[in-house]
Design an enzyme around this catalytic site. Structure first.
Site, PDB file in Angstrom:
ATOM      1  N   ASN A 116     123.914  32.266  41.710  1.00  0.00           N
ATOM      2  CA  ASN A 116     123.413  32.303  39.696  1.00  0.00           C
ATOM      3  C   ASN A 116     123.658  30.650  39.671  1.00  0.00           C
ATOM      4  O   ASN A 116     123.242  29.365  40.511  1.00  0.00           O
ATOM      5  CB  ASN A 116     125.481  32.380  39.450  1.00  0.00           C
ATOM      6  N   HIS A 118     123.954  28.112  36.819  1.00  0.00           N
ATOM      7  CA  HIS A 118     124.945  27.354  36.020  1.00  0.00           C
ATOM      8  C   HIS A 118     123.868  25.830  35.435  1.00  0.00           C
ATOM      9  O   HIS A 118     123.854  24.860  36.219  1.00  0.00           O
ATOM     10  CB  HIS A 118     125.783  27.247  36.467  1.00  0.00           C
ATOM     11  N   SER A 145     123.564  23.753  38.510  1.00  0.00           N
ATOM     12  CA  SER A 145     123.641  23.660  40.118  1.00  0.00           C
ATOM     13  C   SER A 145     123.106  25.362  40.351  1.00  0.00           C
ATOM     14  O   SER A 145     123.705  26.015  39.196  1.00  0.00           O
ATOM     15  CB  SER A 145     125.635  23.486  40.114  1.00  0.00           C
ATOM     16  N   ASP A 154     132.103  31.036  37.624  1.00  0.00           N
ATOM     17  CA  ASP A 154     131.014  30.389  38.207  1.00  0.00           C
ATOM     18  C   ASP A 154     132.177  29.122  38.440  1.00  0.00           C
ATOM     19  O   ASP A 154     131.627  27.411  39.274  1.00  0.00           O
ATOM     20  CB  ASP A 154     131.347  29.220  36.556  1.00  0.00           C
TER      21      ASP A 154
END
Ligand code: GAR
Length: 222
Positions: A116, A118, A145, A154
């Protein structure tokens, strides 16, 4: 080993999940055109109007729309999503602005192959409105990040971060633009590392080229 040889010996199939503009998807498409270490097999969106679907179509990538509102609950949606994704037998699933909280069933199913991006310097500012929160809290720097996804929102091990100083008077919109530009550099790099077999998730955290990365991941400087 050249890129073409590594692709021939072990193709890395990627599925990208989006909800919106898909500028990170585009950055990854463009990077893979230069460094063909992997293949995006499909793009899946939970919104039919996501501009990223147009980007996928232009790049000749299969697209799927799965509207979360058509499902009774989060788990029913995630199960249907897994079924669509798994048709493509991905080695890696890339969340690129996919604005859904994922169930543990989903994150466990793709454990060690789910990335992912973020828009904050994790572990700071998990969740939404990260740019405004960085300003409101008087942060001196901000950034983005890429991390492996785990059950904690997260919260998975960070792979790479890029930071920038917050200038006085900057607005959340100013920061969003600058952070987006950094995202477009670090996400393709992390995806490429994974595709090349250089990046893994171990029980101790993210590993790059056989070395455990620090909690804040590889620090990118453009
Ligand atoms: C990016 O800024 C990404 O960091 C953010 O959504 C944006 C998507 O932009 N993701 C999150 O906030 C996830 N928590 P894009 O659709 O243009 O790639």
């Amino acid at each position: 080993m050249t890129d073409s040889i590594s692709l021939a010996s072990k193709p890395c199939n990627i599925v990208v999940l989006i909800s919106g503009s898909g500028s990170n998807l585009q950055a990854i498409i463009d990077d893979l055109a230069q460094h063909p270490t992997a293949r995006i097999c499909a793009v899946v969106s939970n919104r039919a109007d996501a501009y990223g679907l147009v980007r996928a179509q232009r790049a000749g990538i299969a697209q799927h729309v799965l509207n979360h509102k058509d499902f009774a609950d989060r788990l029913a949606f995630d199960k249907a999503l897994m079924a669509v994704i798994d048709q493509h037998q991905p080695d890696l699933v890339v969340l690129a602005g996919f604005m859904r909280i994922l169930t543990p069933e989903f994150t466990r199913h793709y454990a060690q192959r789910l990335l992912n991006i973020h828009p904050s310097l994790l572990p700071k500012h998990k969740g939404l409105n990260t740019h405004q929160r960085a300003i409101d809290e008087g942060d001196q720097e901000h950034g983005c990040s890429v991390h492996f996804v785990t059950e904690e929102l997260d919260g998975g091990p960070v792979v790479i971060q890029a930071a920038l100083p917050i200038q006085s008077g900057e607005t959340a919109e100013d920061l969003a633009l600058k952070v987006h530009a950094l995202e477009h550099q670090i996400y393709p790099l992390a995806v490429r590392w994974f595709a090349e077999g250089r990046l893994q998730l171990s029980e101790q955290g993210a590993v790059l080229d056989g070395q455990h990365l620090a909690n804040s991941g590889f620090q990118f400087h453009s």
